[in-house]
Scaffold this motif. Structure first.
Motif, short mmCIF file in Angstrom:
data_model
loop_
_atom_site.label_atom_id
_atom_site.label_comp_id
_atom_site.label_asym_id
_atom_site.label_seq_id
_atom_site.Cartn_x
_atom_site.Cartn_y
_atom_site.Cartn_z
N SER A 1 -3.44 4.30 -12.49
CA SER A 1 -3.65 5.36 -11.66
C SER A 1 -3.71 6.71 -12.73
O SER A 1 -3.14 6.85 -13.84
CB SER A 1 -1.96 5.51 -11.33
N HIS B 1 -8.51 4.85 -3.76
CA HIS B 1 -7.31 5.18 -3.03
C HIS B 1 -6.38 6.48 -3.64
O HIS B 1 -6.33 6.29 -5.08
CB HIS B 1 -6.08 4.03 -2.82
N ALA C 1 2.21 1.81 -3.55
CA ALA C 1 1.21 1.83 -4.44
C ALA C 1 0.64 3.38 -4.30
O ALA C 1 0.65 4.20 -5.26
CB ALA C 1 0.03 0.94 -4.47
N HIS C 2 -0.25 3.44 -3.14
CA HIS C 2 -0.88 4.73 -2.82
C HIS C 2 -0.42 5.57 -1.84
O HIS C 2 -1.28 6.62 -1.07
CB HIS C 2 -2.26 4.29 -2.88
N ASP D 1 -4.87 12.48 -9.27
CA ASP D 1 -4.35 12.37 -7.82
C ASP D 1 -4.69 11.12 -7.38
O ASP D 1 -4.63 10.78 -6.13
CB ASP D 1 -4.71 13.35 -6.83
N TRP D 2 -5.30 9.99 -8.12
CA TRP D 2 -5.71 8.65 -7.60
C TRP D 2 -4.98 7.71 -8.23
O TRP D 2 -4.64 7.44 -9.28
CB TRP D 2 -7.20 8.43 -8.04
N HIS D 3 -4.81 6.53 -7.36
CA HIS D 3 -3.99 5.34 -7.54
C HIS D 3 -5.04 4.39 -7.98
O HIS D 3 -4.43 3.71 -9.10
CB HIS D 3 -3.16 4.87 -6.35
N ASN D 4 -5.93 4.31 -7.52
CA ASN D 4 -7.02 3.23 -8.11
C ASN D 4 -8.44 3.96 -7.91
O ASN D 4 -8.57 5.36 -7.50
CB ASN D 4 -6.93 1.99 -7.69
N ASN E 1 -3.00 8.39 -4.76
CA ASN E 1 -1.73 8.09 -4.92
C ASN E 1 -0.72 9.20 -4.16
O ASN E 1 -1.43 9.81 -3.17
CB ASN E 1 -1.15 8.32 -6.36
N HIS E 2 0.45 9.14 -4.23
CA HIS E 2 1.41 9.95 -3.28
C HIS E 2 0.98 11.47 -3.52
O HIS E 2 1.05 12.17 -2.42
CB HIS E 2 2.68 9.55 -3.84
N LYS F 1 0.95 -1.14 0.14
CA LYS F 1 -0.06 0.07 -0.05
C LYS F 1 0.92 1.17 0.00
O LYS F 1 0.58 2.17 -0.77
CB LYS F 1 -0.98 0.02 1.27
#
Length: 312
Positions: A268, A277, A44-45, A271-274, A279-280, A41
């Motif tokens: 990604s 969630h 990933a995010h 601003d979203w990894h999935n 992302n950084h 996690k």
């Protein structure tokens, strides 16, 4: 600025336990995957805690751990370290408690189907979305898809559980200390799940639910916004009621500008990894704003308390 120093309950019990007295503010943290320390996690995010910064040296003991503990508010029995550190009379006096929870409960409520396994219609008060035959007038906008009786059930559930957490806080040495919760950002329903089913849910989460209810794709983003804003308003109304929810402080994450994910994208995006969630970059934006809110409360209304060594 000082990055939040994060420790685990295990660190407190180690022979080389960290000296919490060297920090101006000492926080206890628990929550869902937005706080998780699982390596997959983090890679990933990320999580909100690792992106938080403070003017004063600040630490947090994060009980979220590497699994899916407290994915739902009623899962406190799966978080014994958090309950002990929060309510045990011999525990540390925490300057505040950071909570990330309520979002997974909202997703689960949205995933509740219109019919059960036997084909019977699930009552409206047990789900957040309406079947096509139950949709309201088009003049109501996307609210015509939304189950207000189901929202009332969810609201009662959330209020009851947050009051329980506040009661646990007040049973221990940190009684009356501020408890901080954040709202959630508005996800774009899209076919973007987690790469590893070890993350708890493989996802996507909202996307199949909205498809199952046959909601028009053009309305998906607005339906997601409606649900997240309902949750934000609920949390803020709780924080505005110091009699029922003493010491609760809520940060409205919906006010932080984020780059939305592209509709229909599967990886990604923005601003979203999935799908649900960040992302950084998304975590960075919300965590920095939330840090300011937390430190303003700590600096303006509370003073540091002496630290007791946690019982080993």
């Amino acid at each position: 600025m000082n990055h939040l120093a994060c420790f685990t309950p295990g660190d407190l019990a180690a022979a080389s336990a960290p000296d919490l007295t060297s920090y101006r503010w000492r926080l206890l943290a628990q929550g869902d995957s937005w706080f998780s320390t699982a390596d997959d996690k983090l890679n990933a995010h990320a999580n909100l805690l690792q992106e938080m910064v403070y003017k004063e040296p600040t630490c947090a003991v994060n009980c979220a751990g590497k699994g899916g503990t407290l994915s739902h508010l009623v899962d406190l029995e799966s978080a014994p370290d958090f309950v002990r550190l929060l309510s045990d009379k011999d525990s540390t006096v925490w300057d505040g408690v950071l909570l990330s929870m309520g979002g997974n409960d909202l997703i689960s409520a949205a995933q509740t189907p219109a019919h059960d396994a036997a084909g019977n219609r699930v009552p409206l008060h047990l789900r957040l979305l309406r079947h096509q035959t139950e949709w309201g007038a088009p003049s109501s906008g996307v609210a015509r898809y939304f189950s207000e009786p189901g929202w009332a059930t969810y609201s009662d559930y959330l209020r009851t559980n947050v009051r329980h957490l506040l009661t646990l806080r007040d049973q221990g040495p940190s009684a009356g200390k501020p408890m901080f919760m954040h709202c959630y950002a508005v996800p774009m329903p899209r076919p973007a799940g987690a790469e590893d089913v070890g993350l708890g849910q493989s996802g996507p989460w909202l996307y199949p639910a909205l498809k199952a209810y046959a909601l028009p794709a053009a309305d998906w983003a607005a339906v997601s916004r409606l649900m997240v804003f309902h949750l934000a308003q609920l949390l803020k109304s709780m924080a505005a009621d110091p009699v029922q929810f003493p010491g609760l402080h809520v940060f409205d994450s919906t006010t932080v500008p984020l780059a939305p994910a592209t509709p229909g994208s599967s990886g990604s995006s923005g601003d979203w990894h999935n799908e649900i969630h960040l992302n950084h970059s998304g975590c960075f934006k919300i965590a920095r704003a939330w840090s300011e809110h937390v430190e303003a409360v700590l600096s303006g209304a509370h003073t540091a308390a002496p630290v007791k060594r946690s019982r080993r």
